[in-house]
Each structure stands twice: as C-alpha cells, then as structure tokens.
Design a protein around this motif. Structure first.
Motif, PDB file in Angstrom:
ATOM      1  N   ALA A   1      48.220 -10.165  65.589  1.00  0.00           N
ATOM      2  CA  ALA A   1      47.846  -9.792  66.963  1.00  0.00           C
ATOM      3  C   ALA A   1      48.933 -10.240  67.939  1.00  0.00           C
ATOM      4  CB  ALA A   1      46.517 -10.427  67.343  1.00  0.00           C
ATOM      5  N   SER A   2      49.251  -9.377  68.899  1.00  0.00           N
ATOM      6  CA  SER A   2      50.240  -9.701  69.922  1.00  0.00           C
ATOM      7  C   SER A   2      49.776  -9.133  71.267  1.00  0.00           C
ATOM      8  CB  SER A   2      51.605  -9.116  69.542  1.00  0.00           C
ATOM      9  OG  SER A   2      52.570  -9.400  70.528  1.00  0.00           O
ATOM     10  N   PRO A   3      49.405 -10.017  72.204  1.00  0.00           N
ATOM     11  CA  PRO A   3      49.443 -11.477  72.141  1.00  0.00           C
ATOM     12  C   PRO A   3      48.420 -12.051  71.148  1.00  0.00           C
ATOM     13  CG  PRO A   3      48.324 -10.761  74.122  1.00  0.00           C
ATOM     14  CD  PRO A   3      48.890  -9.524  73.504  1.00  0.00           C
ATOM     15  N   ALA A   4      48.594 -13.358  70.815  1.00  0.00           N
ATOM     16  CA  ALA A   4      47.777 -14.006  69.793  1.00  0.00           C
ATOM     17  C   ALA A   4      46.300 -14.012  70.168  1.00  0.00           C
ATOM     18  CB  ALA A   4      48.268 -15.435  69.577  1.00  0.00           C
ATOM     19  N   VAL A   5      45.449 -13.792  69.154  1.00  0.00           N
ATOM     20  CA  VAL A   5      43.998 -13.860  69.327  1.00  0.00           C
ATOM     21  C   VAL A   5      43.466 -14.880  68.324  1.00  0.00           C
ATOM     22  CG1 VAL A   5      41.823 -12.589  69.235  1.00  0.00           C
ATOM     23  CG2 VAL A   5      43.902 -11.441  70.030  1.00  0.00           C
ATOM     24  N   TRP A   6      42.857 -15.958  68.824  1.00  0.00           N
ATOM     25  CA  TRP A   6      42.343 -17.000  67.924  1.00  0.00           C
ATOM     26  C   TRP A   6      41.192 -17.746  68.581  1.00  0.00           C
ATOM     27  CZ3 TRP A   6      42.566 -21.842  70.053  1.00  0.00           C
ATOM     28  CH2 TRP A   6      43.513 -22.061  71.063  1.00  0.00           C
ATOM     29  N   ARG A   7      40.391 -18.420  67.733  1.00  0.00           N
ATOM     30  CA  ARG A   7      39.289 -19.261  68.204  1.00  0.00           C
ATOM     31  C   ARG A   7      39.298 -20.562  67.392  1.00  0.00           C
ATOM     32  NH1 ARG A   7      39.829 -15.322  70.951  1.00  0.00           N
ATOM     33  NH2 ARG A   7      38.299 -13.643  71.265  1.00  0.00           N
ATOM     34  N   ARG A   8      39.095 -21.663  68.069  1.00  0.00           N
ATOM     35  CA  ARG A   8      38.936 -22.958  67.392  1.00  0.00           C
ATOM     36  C   ARG A   8      37.452 -23.306  67.410  1.00  0.00           C
ATOM     37  NH1 ARG A   8      42.665 -25.545  69.777  1.00  0.00           N
ATOM     38  NH2 ARG A   8      44.165 -25.312  68.068  1.00  0.00           N
ATOM     39  N   VAL A   9      36.879 -23.507  66.211  1.00  0.00           N
ATOM     40  CA  VAL A   9      35.428 -23.659  66.087  1.00  0.00           C
ATOM     41  C   VAL A   9      35.095 -24.877  65.226  1.00  0.00           C
ATOM     42  CG1 VAL A   9      33.279 -22.453  65.537  1.00  0.00           C
ATOM     43  CG2 VAL A   9      35.330 -21.135  66.090  1.00  0.00           C
ATOM     44  N   HIS A  10      34.068 -25.616  65.637  1.00  0.00           N
ATOM     45  CA  HIS A  10      33.522 -26.716  64.840  1.00  0.00           C
ATOM     46  C   HIS A  10      32.361 -26.155  64.019  1.00  0.00           C
ATOM     47  CE1 HIS A  10      35.289 -30.283  67.182  1.00  0.00           C
ATOM     48  NE2 HIS A  10      35.848 -29.173  67.680  1.00  0.00           N
ATOM     49  N   ILE A  11      32.443 -26.285  62.687  1.00  0.00           N
ATOM     50  CA  ILE A  11      31.407 -25.733  61.825  1.00  0.00           C
ATOM     51  C   ILE A  11      31.085 -26.722  60.711  1.00  0.00           C
ATOM     52  CG2 ILE A  11      31.939 -23.304  62.254  1.00  0.00           C
ATOM     53  CD1 ILE A  11      33.566 -23.279  59.695  1.00  0.00           C
TER      54      ILE A  11
ATOM     55  N   LEU B   1      36.103 -33.574  59.684  1.00  0.00           N
ATOM     56  CA  LEU B   1      35.347 -34.555  60.461  1.00  0.00           C
ATOM     57  C   LEU B   1      34.562 -35.487  59.543  1.00  0.00           C
ATOM     58  CD1 LEU B   1      33.972 -32.087  63.166  1.00  0.00           C
ATOM     59  CD2 LEU B   1      36.038 -33.500  63.290  1.00  0.00           C
ATOM     60  N   GLU B   2      34.292 -36.700  60.024  1.00  0.00           N
ATOM     61  CA  GLU B   2      33.532 -37.660  59.227  1.00  0.00           C
ATOM     62  C   GLU B   2      32.071 -37.237  59.099  1.00  0.00           C
ATOM     63  OE1 GLU B   2      33.948 -41.604  60.667  1.00  0.00           O
ATOM     64  OE2 GLU B   2      36.129 -41.681  60.390  1.00  0.00           O
ATOM     65  N   LYS B   3      31.525 -36.646  60.138  1.00  0.00           N
ATOM     66  CA  LYS B   3      30.118 -36.252  60.135  1.00  0.00           C
ATOM     67  C   LYS B   3      29.992 -34.738  60.054  1.00  0.00           C
ATOM     68  CE  LYS B   3      28.432 -40.252  62.780  1.00  0.00           C
ATOM     69  NZ  LYS B   3      27.659 -40.679  63.982  1.00  0.00           N
ATOM     70  N   ASP B   4      28.854 -34.305  59.561  1.00  0.00           N
ATOM     71  CA  ASP B   4      28.579 -32.879  59.482  1.00  0.00           C
ATOM     72  C   ASP B   4      28.341 -32.322  60.891  1.00  0.00           C
ATOM     73  OD1 ASP B   4      28.190 -30.443  58.362  1.00  0.00           O
ATOM     74  OD2 ASP B   4      26.202 -30.852  57.570  1.00  0.00           O
ATOM     75  N   VAL B   5      28.469 -31.013  61.034  1.00  0.00           N
ATOM     76  CA  VAL B   5      28.236 -30.336  62.319  1.00  0.00           C
ATOM     77  C   VAL B   5      26.887 -29.634  62.244  1.00  0.00           C
ATOM     78  CG1 VAL B   5      29.038 -28.495  63.843  1.00  0.00           C
ATOM     79  CG2 VAL B   5      30.696 -30.045  62.771  1.00  0.00           C
ATOM     80  N   ILE B   6      25.976 -30.004  63.137  1.00  0.00           N
ATOM     81  CA  ILE B   6      24.625 -29.437  63.111  1.00  0.00           C
ATOM     82  C   ILE B   6      24.636 -27.974  63.542  1.00  0.00           C
ATOM     83  CG2 ILE B   6      22.281 -29.619  64.033  1.00  0.00           C
ATOM     84  CD1 ILE B   6      23.074 -31.877  62.182  1.00  0.00           C
ATOM     85  N   LYS B   7      25.350 -27.682  64.600  1.00  0.00           N
ATOM     86  CA  LYS B   7      25.452 -26.303  65.076  1.00  0.00           C
ATOM     87  C   LYS B   7      26.915 -25.979  65.354  1.00  0.00           C
ATOM     88  CE  LYS B   7      24.822 -27.520  69.941  1.00  0.00           C
ATOM     89  NZ  LYS B   7      24.146 -27.180  71.202  1.00  0.00           N
ATOM     90  N   PRO B   8      27.354 -24.770  65.064  1.00  0.00           N
ATOM     91  CA  PRO B   8      28.749 -24.398  65.333  1.00  0.00           C
ATOM     92  C   PRO B   8      29.011 -24.363  66.830  1.00  0.00           C
ATOM     93  CG  PRO B   8      27.498 -22.480  64.643  1.00  0.00           C
ATOM     94  CD  PRO B   8      26.593 -23.653  64.470  1.00  0.00           C
ATOM     95  N   LYS B   9      30.231 -24.675  67.191  1.00  0.00           N
ATOM     96  CA  LYS B   9      30.593 -24.712  68.610  1.00  0.00           C
ATOM     97  C   LYS B   9      32.051 -24.327  68.767  1.00  0.00           C
ATOM     98  CE  LYS B   9      30.693 -27.799  72.619  1.00  0.00           C
ATOM     99  NZ  LYS B   9      30.444 -29.186  73.099  1.00  0.00           N
ATOM    100  N   VAL B  10      32.322 -23.472  69.761  1.00  0.00           N
ATOM    101  CA  VAL B  10      33.692 -23.055  70.051  1.00  0.00           C
ATOM    102  C   VAL B  10      34.334 -24.092  70.955  1.00  0.00           C
ATOM    103  CG1 VAL B  10      35.163 -21.259  71.011  1.00  0.00           C
ATOM    104  CG2 VAL B  10      33.047 -20.639  69.849  1.00  0.00           C
ATOM    105  N   ALA B  11      35.501 -24.597  70.552  1.00  0.00           N
ATOM    106  CA  ALA B  11      36.203 -25.599  71.347  1.00  0.00           C
ATOM    107  C   ALA B  11      37.304 -24.984  72.198  1.00  0.00           C
ATOM    108  CB  ALA B  11      36.801 -26.662  70.435  1.00  0.00           C
ATOM    109  N   ALA B  12      37.902 -23.888  71.748  1.00  0.00           N
ATOM    110  CA  ALA B  12      38.997 -23.260  72.494  1.00  0.00           C
ATOM    111  C   ALA B  12      39.237 -21.878  71.909  1.00  0.00           C
ATOM    112  CB  ALA B  12      40.259 -24.114  72.424  1.00  0.00           C
ATOM    113  N   GLY B  13      40.056 -21.099  72.609  1.00  0.00           N
ATOM    114  CA  GLY B  13      40.367 -19.764  72.116  1.00  0.00           C
ATOM    115  C   GLY B  13      41.393 -19.081  72.991  1.00  0.00           C
TER     116      GLY B  13
END
Length: 705
Positions: A534-544, A619-631
C-alpha cells in the motif's frame, strides 16, 4: 512445541507413578525434545531437583534426561559443528547459572555430566566445585577429588567386571569425569587385568582425545604378552579403520603387530533372535537382537543411520525382560519390528560400513566391541547400488507388476505400510514453501529419489529375510517402486506412493497444529497488521490475545482495517495455506509466539488484498479484549481492483484534469477528487471492535467499562 516446567514435571511424575514394567516415554513425548530448548529445560530440572525428589524418582528423571539427550545428540550429528558447540555452551551456562542461583543436586549433576560425555558432548566444568556439599562464599576450600583412590582391585572385584566392555560401562557412568592425572593411575591398574587390553584399546577411540591418549599410553606400556588376552583380532582392525584421533595413529601399527603375534583365533558370535524396524523419515532404523559370544548371551540394540553410519549400540548383559516381550511392547505402540534371519545383518552391515567410512564417522565403543566378534566378511564396506541389491535379493522383474505398483501401492499391506508412510512425510521446511500437496512432489519427493530408492530397497531386504519363511513376501513390490524412481520420464507420470505422501503431509501438518492448540499458554500480543504494497502505508497496531482463533482474528482484521465482510479469505504460514476447516480450532498462539513472527491474511481472492500480521511485542498478561493502539491510512474500497489499482486511483485523484471515465472510476470507489483523505480514526475502529464483541462473543457489559 515449547514445554513449560510444570508440564514436564507433571509428565515425569505420571511416568514415575506407573508400575516399573509399564513405564514408557511415549513417541509424542519424545517429540517434545526435537526442540533443544526443551532438552535444556530437562537438564535444568535434573540438576536442581530437590534431593528428596531425587531419592524418590531419581531413576525416572534419569530415564527422561537420557531420552531428551538422545534426541539432541541426533540433532547434533546432522548439524554443522558450530551447532553442537552452541549446545555445549548452553549446558555450561545452565550449570554456571544454576550453581549461583540454586542448590545443585550432586547425584543429578554427576549423572548428567556422565550422560553428556556418553553422548559425546564436551562440557568444560569444574566437577569438584559442582558436587561440593556447599560452595564457600569466597570460593575456597572446595572439596577436591581424593588424591588417593581406594584399591582399584577391590572396586573391580566389587563390580564383578569380567570383560573390557563392562569396564567401559563403569567408566562412562562416572569415571569419565575424573581428572586426567587420576586416569593415569586407573588405566595403569586396568592394564594388568585379563580384560584390560580390550578396555584400553576401546578407550583409545573415546571421543575426548586427552582421555584416549592417556589410555593409549597405558596400553603401549603394557607387556606385549598381554595381547594374548585380546578378545578378537577384528577389534584392532576396526580401531585402525575407524580411528578418530591422529595422536593415536602412531601406536596402531605397533599394536597390530603385537596382536598378530600373540592373539588366538576365536569362535565368532552366534546370532539368536533378530528384530528390525523399517527406515524412518530421518533415514534411521533400529535393530534388536540376542547374541552369544564367549559362552554368554547378551542383548544388543543398535541404531542404523543411513546418513552417517552406526549411531550407537546399547549393550545388555542381563536384560530386564526377554527380547520378544520388549518387541511386543514396542509393537503395541505402533513401532513396527519384524523378525528376520541373521542373513539380513550380513546383507545390511556392509552398506552401513560404507556410509560410516564415506562420512568419516567414528564407531562408538559398544559397536566396536560387538561388531569385532562377527565374521570378518560381514564388516567389509560395500556401497549401495540398486542393481547389486536386486541381484542379491533375487529380484524378479515384471513390467506389468511394476506399472501397477507405480499407479498404486495398496498391496504393500496396512500393518507395514501405514507407519512407514507416516514417517516419510515431507519436513515442515518444505511444507512452508508449498502451496498445495502437488508442490511437494517437485520440492521434496522427486528431488530425493535416491534416498527413497534406498529406503524401499532396505524394506525389500526386510521382506526377503523375514521370519517365518512361509509368510508372504513383498520384496519384489518394494523393489518395483525403487526401480520406478529411476525412470527418466517419471515426472510426467503418476507415482501413487509420492502422491499419497504429499497429501498425507498436508493432512498431518494440520492435525499436529490442532493437537497443539490446547497447550498454548495464554499471552497478550501486540501485532502490526499491514496491508502489503500500500502507498501510502496502511497499517493498524492492535493488542490481542494469543488464544484467539483464526476466524476470530479474521473478524478483528475486518473491523480495524475497515473491510465489510464481503469476500472470502485465507491464512498462510509462509507459502502454505492453512485449510479453512481448521480456522475455528487453531489459535493464533500456534503461529505467533515471539517478536518478529508473522502470519499472512488474504482477503478477496479476486482483488487479493494481502495483509501481514507481525508480532511487535509479547505481553506478560493475556488481553481480555482486543484494542487498537495506533494506525495509519484509509482502508481501500471493496471491489476496487486490488492494491496496484488502488494505489493508481489514489494518485489519479490528484490530477487537475480528469476524463469522464476517470471521474466515474473515482466516484465508484468513493474517492472525491481534490478532497483530503480522512485520517485513520482509532476511536472509530475501537467502537467497531466493541460492538463486535458485545454482539457476538461477550455478553457481559462489565467487560467494557
């Protein structure tokens, strides 16, 4: 599969709770130690387990460490030299770390170091410090080995040693870790024993050269007349042929003259019951037999490795159970052994000796000992050729039968065929490169024709010599398949065996993943989902969570990227597609465990939007619900033509003048000319995730406060 200390300890405890005659480490548990990290965990447990536990189940812990180390030794044999050196450094690091951080178990340390040496791992460690009752804070007053040994004659009498190989067993289970200066004293005493010539000659082929040279010096100083006690002249011949140390070579010519001058001809060994396995996917096979020499019956178990030669022999003087019972126990666990006549051994040994010499592989001490007592003609080298084996096995050529075997192979029989086929599946490295079963034919199977021809000929030899004689034999059928592999036009024909193995390889790969899903411990992951090219870049940072299934990950990707669930999708590991029917069973923790590991997600098989899911952090602990941190970047419109078309449209909208057709194309995908593109909205993506989880997975609103 990476073990946890709890799982390993639990398995050993369960093993210890079984009656002694029913204890057996399962093939699945042995597979744990295909991963070196699990071997190092087993080593750590063995040297740090509390003394009371060692007193209760020490023999069980030793059984497990022995099994683990055997697998690591096999990996080391087939790896570059620096890999083995890394293993040795890891053991040394664990010893040093454990010594500083916890209390070492003396018997565990002594056993493990002896076993490491027995498996030819060089471990540089101060044993006196390691087995001291307590290490002083200033590092002084460490109890050394006694400067004076108790009477060796008393020790030997107590152990009732009657042969050189019995002394080797005593040596490898403790004396191998004794300092060199003390070995001079021990070997000097050994040279005066009736069995001393055998023992010292064998030790000249010990894998550590200082010990071998110390033994050679003691042997060279013994009286020439002592060579009359050499058990078999063939022993010195094998030591000459497979000598592993240049420093020993100058002695060998002199010893051979002494042996010829003083040794006497002796009766060769008599082979009793003999059982053999088919060759597996690592080109290894097992042999178990009863053998009688010097008026005493013994049991020998030997591993044949057709890539390097005889890997090791296990020698038993008084077996705990009759050979036939041991074979039945293994056969009950689908490890197939076939009874054969001693002619089988005469057929196979020259081939394995040829491999041994070609690969310059030394013989282990136990193999040297019992092989020296066979007829000399059995231990001569003879390279494998299919034509020669066909002549020796009286192969009957039948073109019609050959064609039938090429197209199918079912008449080889279930009892032999099934376990054999399952061990010949393609390795994972080739599965990761293949997109479908047919790809494996070129990548792996046809590329290894010679290997499979040898395996099939070896199976033909088993069929030819199996007992009882009146049983139906499939010798010709196996040789049909072997000869077919040399057909220059085979690539354009159907070869039923390879086709079946390719299909089974894919099926087994998925089955293994299904079985592992239940043992992945929960962990949280920070992943970056990137739309490739993709140009420009398309990305998402997610905790899962790593417990999320592939289907659940699909839904998360759809929501955070902005897709609309309108098309089919697939997941891939490397180039290998994971079958869709497993997406509800496989958790992503199977594939994403460490930083940098990645999984590929393809959406819309027409437009082919390819995403890479890469682990950025564990991560040391599990993630209860997914969450988007950046994109970054907007999601392309559905049915917009794929990434290259989308990139083109993004550039097109910047043009000052557009044709009517270009304007319509932009309008169709929702790209208004001259307007700024909406930036990625993290809050909107998280709202979509919340709605998804509230509606489908989680009904408890308290999770989303």
């Amino acid at each position: 599969m990476k073990l946890t200390p709890e799982k390993l300890s639990s398995a050993i405890e369960e093993y210890a709770n079984q009656p002694e005659n029913k204890r057996h480490i399962t093939p699945q548990q042995v597979q744990w130690f295909y991963d070196p990290e699990n071997v190092f965990m087993m080593f750590t447990l063995a040297i740090t387990v509390p003394q009371e536990t060692m007193d209760d189940i020490g023999d069980c812990i030793k059984d497990w460490f022995d099994a683990a180390l055997s697998e690591l030794a096999l990996i080391a044999i087939h790896s570059p030299k620096d890999v083995k050196q890394q293993f040795e450094k890891s053991f040394e690091f664990i010893l040093e770390y454990s010594q500083n951080e916890s209390e070492l178990n003396q018997s565990g340390v002594l056993f493990c170091l002896s076993e490491l040496k027995r498996n030819q791992f060089h471990i540089r460690a101060n044993l006196a410090e390691l087995i001291a009752e307590k290490k002083p804070a200033d590092g002084t007053n460490v109890t050394p080995f006694p400067s004076k040994l108790p009477s060796l004659k008393e020790l030997l009498a107590e152990e009732q040693i009657q042969s050189g190989i019995q002394f080797i067993e005593i040596f490898e289970t403790g004396l191998s870790v004794v300092p060199i200066e003390m070995l001079h004293i021990i070997f000097s005493e050994v040279s005066h024993q009736a069995w001393g010539i055998d023992a010292l000659l064998l030790l000249t082929q010990y894998f550590e050269e200082p010990i071998a040279l110390t033994s050679a010096q003691a042997l060279d100083q013994s009286p020439s007349s002592g060579w009359k006690n050499l058990s078999y002249l063939q022993l010195i011949n094998l030591c000459v042929r497979f000598n592993r140390h240049p420093s020993i070579k100058p002695y060998l010519k002199r010893w051979k003259k002494r042996a010829l001058a003083h040794s006497k001809a002796r009766e060769t060994a008599t082979i009793g019951d003999l059982y053999v396995s088919h060759v597996d996917g690592n080109d290894c096979a097992s042999m178990m037999m009863e053998i009688t020499f010097a008026g005493q019956q013994h049991q020998v178990n030997m591993m044949l490795d057709f890539k390097s030669g005889i890997r090791e022999s296990m020698f038993y003087y008084t077996p705990e159970q009759p050979l036939i019972e041991f074979v039945k126990q293994l056969s009950d666990e689908l490890i197939q052994f076939t009874p054969v006549s001693s002619d089988w051994l005469q057929q196979v040994l020259p081939w394995i000796f040829s491999v041994q010499q070609t690969k310059n592989t030394p013989l282990d001490l136990y193999s040297l000992y019992w092989l020296s007592q066979l007829p000399i003609s059995w231990t001569q080298s003879e390279a494998f050729t299919l034509e020669q084996w066909g002549q020796k096995l009286a192969y009957e050529v039948d073109p019609k039968r050959q064609e039938q075997m090429r197209l199918g192979y079912a008449n080889l029989g279930y009892d032999i065929q099934q376990p054999l086929m399952m061990s010949w599946l393609a390795p994972e490295e080739y599965l990761l490169k293949a997109k479908k079963p047919r790809d494996l034919l070129k990548l792996y199977y046809y590329a290894n024709r010679d290997v499979f021809a040898e395996r099939l000929a070896y199976s033909a030899a088993i069929e030819n010599y199996k007992l009882p004689p009146e049983e139906p034999r499939l010798k010709n059928e196996y040789l049909d398949l072997a000869h077919t592999l040399y057909d220059p036009n085979l690539n354009r024909k159907r070869f039923g065996l390879f086709n079946a193995l390719s299909e089974l390889s894919f099926q087994a790969f998925v089955m293994d993943l299904n079985g592992l899903s239940d043992v992945i411990p929960p962990q949280g992951l920070v992943v970056k989902i990137s739309l490739l090219e993709a140009s420009p870049a398309v990305w998402r940072r997610v905790h899962i969570s790593n417990q999320m299934t592939l289907n659940e990950l699909h839904e998360v990707i759809q929501e955070v990227m902005g897709w609309e669930y309108e098309h089919l999708y697939s997941f891939h590991i490397g180039n290998t597609e994971i079958p869709e029917e497993n997406y509800d069973q496989l958790c992503i923790g199977l594939f994403l465990q460490e930083e940098g590991q990645a999984l590929t997600y393809r959406y819309d098989f027409g437009d082919n939007w390819e995403h890479e899911i890469t682990v950025e952090k564990v991560l040391e602990k599990d993630v209860i619900k997914p969450k988007v941190a950046a994109g970054n970047g907007i999601c392309p419109a559905e049915d917009s033509g794929g990434i290259w078309q989308w990139n083109y449209l993004l550039k097109l909208r910047k043009n000052k003048q557009l044709t009517e057709d270009e304007a319509e194309r932009l309008e169709y995908v929702g790209l208004a000319p001259y307007q700024e593109l909406e930036p990625f909205d993290k809050e909107k993506a998280n709202r979509r995730l919340k709605e998804l989880y509230e509606n489908e997975w989680y009904r408890d609103q308290d999770l989303f406060d």
